[in-house]
Design a protein around this motif. Structure first.
Motif, mmCIF file in Angstrom:
data_model
loop_
_atom_site.group_PDB
_atom_site.id
_atom_site.type_symbol
_atom_site.label_atom_id
_atom_site.label_comp_id
_atom_site.label_asym_id
_atom_site.label_seq_id
_atom_site.Cartn_x
_atom_site.Cartn_y
_atom_site.Cartn_z
ATOM 1 N N UNK A 6 27.279 28.873 0.543
ATOM 2 C CA UNK A 6 26.496 29.970 -0.036
ATOM 3 C C UNK A 6 25.119 30.106 0.613
ATOM 4 N N UNK A 7 24.247 29.106 0.418
ATOM 5 C CA UNK A 7 22.867 29.207 0.901
ATOM 6 C C UNK A 7 22.797 29.260 2.423
ATOM 7 N N UNK A 8 22.085 30.245 2.926
ATOM 8 C CA UNK A 8 21.859 30.456 4.360
ATOM 9 C C UNK A 8 23.125 30.878 5.106
ATOM 10 N N UNK A 9 24.224 31.030 4.378
ATOM 11 C CA UNK A 9 25.455 31.538 4.982
ATOM 12 C C UNK A 9 25.738 32.940 4.454
ATOM 13 N N UNK A 10 25.799 33.071 3.128
ATOM 14 C CA UNK A 10 25.980 34.377 2.492
ATOM 15 C C UNK A 10 24.686 34.895 1.872
ATOM 16 N N UNK A 11 23.802 33.986 1.545
ATOM 17 C CA UNK A 11 22.599 34.276 0.746
ATOM 18 C C UNK A 11 21.362 33.959 1.576
ATOM 19 N N UNK A 12 20.405 34.895 1.599
ATOM 20 C CA UNK A 12 19.191 34.722 2.404
ATOM 21 C C UNK A 12 18.229 33.785 1.677
ATOM 22 N N UNK A 13 18.545 32.523 1.734
ATOM 23 C CA UNK A 13 17.799 31.508 0.991
ATOM 24 C C UNK A 13 16.356 31.402 1.456
ATOM 25 N N UNK A 14 16.116 31.580 2.743
ATOM 26 C CA UNK A 14 14.750 31.430 3.251
ATOM 27 C C UNK A 14 13.825 32.528 2.719
ATOM 28 N N UNK A 15 14.331 33.749 2.611
ATOM 29 C CA UNK A 15 13.524 34.819 2.014
ATOM 30 C C UNK A 15 13.301 34.544 0.529
ATOM 31 N N UNK A 16 14.331 34.056 -0.129
ATOM 32 C CA UNK A 16 14.229 33.709 -1.546
ATOM 33 C C UNK A 16 13.160 32.636 -1.752
ATOM 34 N N UNK A 17 13.151 31.625 -0.897
ATOM 35 C CA UNK A 17 12.148 30.562 -0.999
ATOM 36 C C UNK A 17 10.747 31.123 -0.788
ATOM 37 N N UNK A 18 10.597 32.005 0.189
ATOM 38 C CA UNK A 18 9.274 32.597 0.428
ATOM 39 C C UNK A 18 8.785 33.349 -0.806
ATOM 40 N N UNK A 19 9.694 34.047 -1.473
ATOM 41 C CA UNK A 19 9.307 34.796 -2.672
ATOM 42 C C UNK A 19 8.956 33.855 -3.824
ATOM 43 N N UNK A 20 9.675 32.747 -3.937
ATOM 44 C CA UNK A 20 9.351 31.740 -4.959
ATOM 45 C C UNK A 20 7.961 31.161 -4.702
ATOM 46 N N UNK A 21 7.710 30.764 -3.465
ATOM 47 C CA UNK A 21 6.418 30.165 -3.128
ATOM 48 C C UNK A 21 5.279 31.151 -3.356
ATOM 49 N N UNK A 22 5.525 32.426 -3.058
ATOM 50 C CA UNK A 22 4.486 33.444 -3.246
ATOM 51 C C UNK A 22 4.076 33.555 -4.710
ATOM 52 N N UNK A 23 5.033 33.400 -5.617
ATOM 53 C CA UNK A 23 4.700 33.457 -7.041
ATOM 54 C C UNK A 23 3.807 32.285 -7.446
ATOM 55 N N UNK A 24 4.104 31.113 -6.925
ATOM 56 C CA UNK A 24 3.255 29.962 -7.235
ATOM 57 C C UNK A 24 1.852 30.144 -6.654
ATOM 58 N N UNK A 25 1.778 30.677 -5.455
ATOM 59 C CA UNK A 25 0.475 30.911 -4.822
ATOM 60 C C UNK A 25 -0.349 31.889 -5.658
ATOM 61 N N UNK A 26 0.308 32.895 -6.220
ATOM 62 C CA UNK A 26 -0.398 33.862 -7.075
ATOM 63 C C UNK A 26 -1.035 33.192 -8.289
ATOM 64 N N UNK A 27 -0.513 32.032 -8.668
ATOM 65 C CA UNK A 27 -1.044 31.314 -9.830
ATOM 66 C C UNK A 27 -1.885 30.106 -9.418
ATOM 67 N N UNK A 28 -2.399 30.141 -8.180
ATOM 68 C CA UNK A 28 -3.377 29.154 -7.762
ATOM 69 C C UNK A 28 -2.841 27.899 -7.109
#
Length: 212
Positions: A6-28
């Motif tokens: 699934x991950x990185x084969x069918x699902x763009x996991x790296x973009x998903x991770x970037x979006x997760x990290x961006x949310x944490x960054x928004x909260x300091x």
């Protein structure tokens, strides 16, 4: 039988991770701490278990002293897959072509089962699979459990170490490497030789025309 990662084969996991990290960054949270906390929950040589969840990620960062709004962040994190289908652009077309072959198609994903299932069910993938299997580590053990000598088994995955492990246990399996677009070609280096493709549709063609 066709078994697909699934991950990185069918699902763009790296973009998903970037979006997760961006949310944490928004909260300091620093991006370095957010990434390190995630990596600590992902399979390592020492733990041999994938155990990333949003709850564990939050707890790891809070243990570093970050005062994070748990309920707000969990809601925002879980909303990511509700707003976006992170499947690669050719995922559905690929699965449609495999379904037309009449073979049993199984999803095999490593990780925390509830977390992986949440990601999987947020996509258009489920109708194309006969079964979805979630393990915390060692995909090769599941593949070996369903492998039957003399019956064709295709295994499609992006990670060379996992592909090698499958091939060692199931020497007659047809192991195919899906090139991860976020990695250099050299990162897929393997001591074994596997057909490697950039495109899922090229993998579909390879399977459709495979001559045993």
């Amino acid at each position: 039988m066709i078994i697909i990662d699934f991950d990185d084969t069918l699902f763009d996991t790296q973009q998903y991770i970037r979006d997760i990290l961006a949310l944490f960054v928004q909260h300091g949270v620093s991006v370095e701490d957010a990434r390190a906390a995630m990596k600590s929950l992902i399979l390592t040589e020492h733990t041999q278990v994938y155990n990333h969840t949003f709850e564990h990620h939050l707890e790891s960062l809070q243990s570093l002293g970050y005062a994070l709004p748990t309920r707000v962040l969990l809601h925002a994190l879980k909303a990511l897959t509700q707003k976006t289908d992170y499947s690669f652009s050719d995922t559905v077309s690929f699965l449609e072509r495999l379904s037309a072959l009449g073979q049993r198609v199984i999803l095999l994903s490593a990780g925390n089962e509830s977390f992986q299932r949440m990601k999987y069910e947020s996509t258009q993938c489920p109708p194309f699979f006969d079964e979805a299997v979630f393990v915390q580590s060692h995909k090769e053990e599941y593949v070996a459990s369903v492998y039957r000598v003399g019956e064709p088994l295709f295994f499609i995955n992006d990670k060379s170490p996992e592909n090698e492990a499958v091939k060692r246990l199931c020497p007659h399996a047809i192991v195919i490497t899906k090139h991860n677009p976020y990695k250099a070609v050299g990162d897929h280096a393997s001591s074994m030789s596997f057909p490697t493709f950039d495109s899922l549709l090229d993998i579909a063609t390879y399977i459709e025309t495979y001559d045993r």
